[in-house]
Design an enzyme around this catalytic site. Structure first.
Site, PDB file in Angstrom:
ATOM      1  N   ASP A  63       0.810  -1.216   0.000  1.00  0.00           N
ATOM      2  CA  ASP A  63       0.000   0.000   0.000  1.00  0.00           C
ATOM      3  C   ASP A  63       0.844   1.266   0.000  1.00  0.00           C
ATOM      4  O   ASP A  63       2.056   1.231   0.181  1.00  0.00           O
ATOM      5  CB  ASP A  63      -0.951   0.015   1.208  1.00  0.00           C
ATOM      6  CG  ASP A  63      -0.293  -0.496   2.488  1.00  0.00           C
ATOM      7  OD1 ASP A  63       0.912  -0.260   2.670  1.00  0.00           O
ATOM      8  OD2 ASP A  63      -0.983  -1.140   3.298  1.00  0.00           O
ATOM      9  N   ASN A 129      -7.919  -3.714  14.272  1.00  0.00           N
ATOM     10  CA  ASN A 129      -9.279  -4.039  13.817  1.00  0.00           C
ATOM     11  C   ASN A 129      -9.279  -5.203  12.826  1.00  0.00           C
ATOM     12  O   ASN A 129     -10.296  -5.469  12.186  1.00  0.00           O
ATOM     13  CB  ASN A 129      -9.953  -2.806  13.207  1.00  0.00           C
ATOM     14  CG  ASN A 129      -9.242  -2.292  11.959  1.00  0.00           C
ATOM     15  OD1 ASN A 129      -8.222  -2.835  11.534  1.00  0.00           O
ATOM     16  ND2 ASN A 129      -9.773  -1.232  11.373  1.00  0.00           N
ATOM     17  N   HIS A 131      -7.397  -5.443  10.093  1.00  0.00           N
ATOM     18  CA  HIS A 131      -7.115  -5.131   8.686  1.00  0.00           C
ATOM     19  C   HIS A 131      -5.774  -5.716   8.243  1.00  0.00           C
ATOM     20  O   HIS A 131      -4.855  -5.879   9.041  1.00  0.00           O
ATOM     21  CB  HIS A 131      -7.217  -3.626   8.398  1.00  0.00           C
ATOM     22  CG  HIS A 131      -6.076  -2.782   8.871  1.00  0.00           C
ATOM     23  ND1 HIS A 131      -6.272  -1.565   9.489  1.00  0.00           N
ATOM     24  CD2 HIS A 131      -4.723  -2.927   8.801  1.00  0.00           C
ATOM     25  CE1 HIS A 131      -5.098  -1.018   9.771  1.00  0.00           C
ATOM     26  NE2 HIS A 131      -4.147  -1.832   9.357  1.00  0.00           N
ATOM     27  N   GLU A 136      -9.896  -2.520   5.245  1.00  0.00           N
ATOM     28  CA  GLU A 136     -10.591  -2.312   6.503  1.00  0.00           C
ATOM     29  C   GLU A 136     -11.769  -3.289   6.638  1.00  0.00           C
ATOM     30  O   GLU A 136     -12.200  -3.900   5.658  1.00  0.00           O
ATOM     31  CB  GLU A 136     -11.095  -0.869   6.577  1.00  0.00           C
ATOM     32  CG  GLU A 136     -10.009   0.196   6.415  1.00  0.00           C
ATOM     33  CD  GLU A 136      -9.127   0.357   7.653  1.00  0.00           C
ATOM     34  OE1 GLU A 136      -9.245  -0.451   8.584  1.00  0.00           O
ATOM     35  OE2 GLU A 136      -8.325   1.304   7.688  1.00  0.00           O
TER      36      GLU A 136
END
Length: 234
Positions: A63, A129, A131, A136
């Site tokens: 990313d 979380n 990810h 996400e």
């Protein structure tokens, strides 16, 4: 899914390096998928010290922030250059272009790169979380490289890298979950107590888009490397 629990981040990073070194030395690893953030920093430091020859290895990255130039100290281009590329020679290295003006074209360009350079080992971290990359919770499992709106929790976790909170980017380009799952082998690294719940959901929970990393249960060759704290809820 193979689970390896180690004493600390250094021991876990060395274990990951062993797998990578073996793959490169045997000739099985031509393309190495890399992650960013604090999790793989020790792995990269150990890789720099390693005698393994990487000059015939191509790298891809998961990313990049939208809107940041490659020479911006907060960009992942800059991060990779500082930690690894300036210290270890690779054949070629690819990251999404954060300055691309056409998001759709940039995502298609990056998918073309991934098809030309199939990933042999993909290194992953995991968010609190669940990810992976910047995928996400709620991201479809069939997603390819795409432009992502970063959640508040992800921006909160990353704000420590920026001088001001308002400087934290709101968007990123990220390999999709399907793009990640196309890797032949995946090494998931997680260190620290704050990752324990996400690891529990990843390994023991249902495969569900609300914990993106849980999809790794469906991959044929995943090694999860944890320290004792990240493994504390298993």
């Amino acid at each position: 899914m193979q689970l390896i629990t180690t004493e600390n981040k250094l021991a876990g990073s060395k274990k990951a390096l062993e797998i990578i070194e073996k793959g490169i030395t045997s000739g099985e690893v031509n393309t190495l998928g890399l992650a960013t953030g604090s999790t793989p920093e020790t792995l990269y430091a150990e890789l720099v010290k390693s005698d393994v020859d990487t000059k015939n290895v191509t790298t891809t990255n998961l990313d990049e922030y939208v809107g940041l130039a490659a020479n911006d100290p907060n960009s992942y281009h800059y991060y990779m250059n500082e930690l690894l590329f300036s210290k270890k020679a690779f054949k070629e290295s690819f990251l999404p272009n954060g300055e691309a003006t056409d998001a759709e074209a940039e995502c298609a360009r990056y998918e073309e790169i991934l098809s030309e350079h199939p990933i042999d080992i993909q290194v992953l971290g995991i968010g609190t979380n669940g990810h992976i990359g910047f995928n996400e919770p709620g991201t479809p499992f069939d997603s390819l490289t795409h432009k992502v709106v970063l959640t508040d929790s992800t921006r909160e976790a990353n704000k420590r890298f920026f001088e001001r909170e308002e400087d934290v980017p709101t968007h990123a380009y990220s390999m999709g979950i399907k793009s990640i799952m196309n890797a032949k082998k995946i090494i998931l690294l997680a260190f620290g107590e704050n990752k324990a719940q996400a690891i529990k959901e990843t390994i023991k929970g249902p495969v569900d888009v609300n914990c993106p990393a849980s999809v790794l249960q469906n991959h044929p060759d995943v090694t999860v490397i944890l320290d004792n704290e990240a493994a504390s809820l298993l």
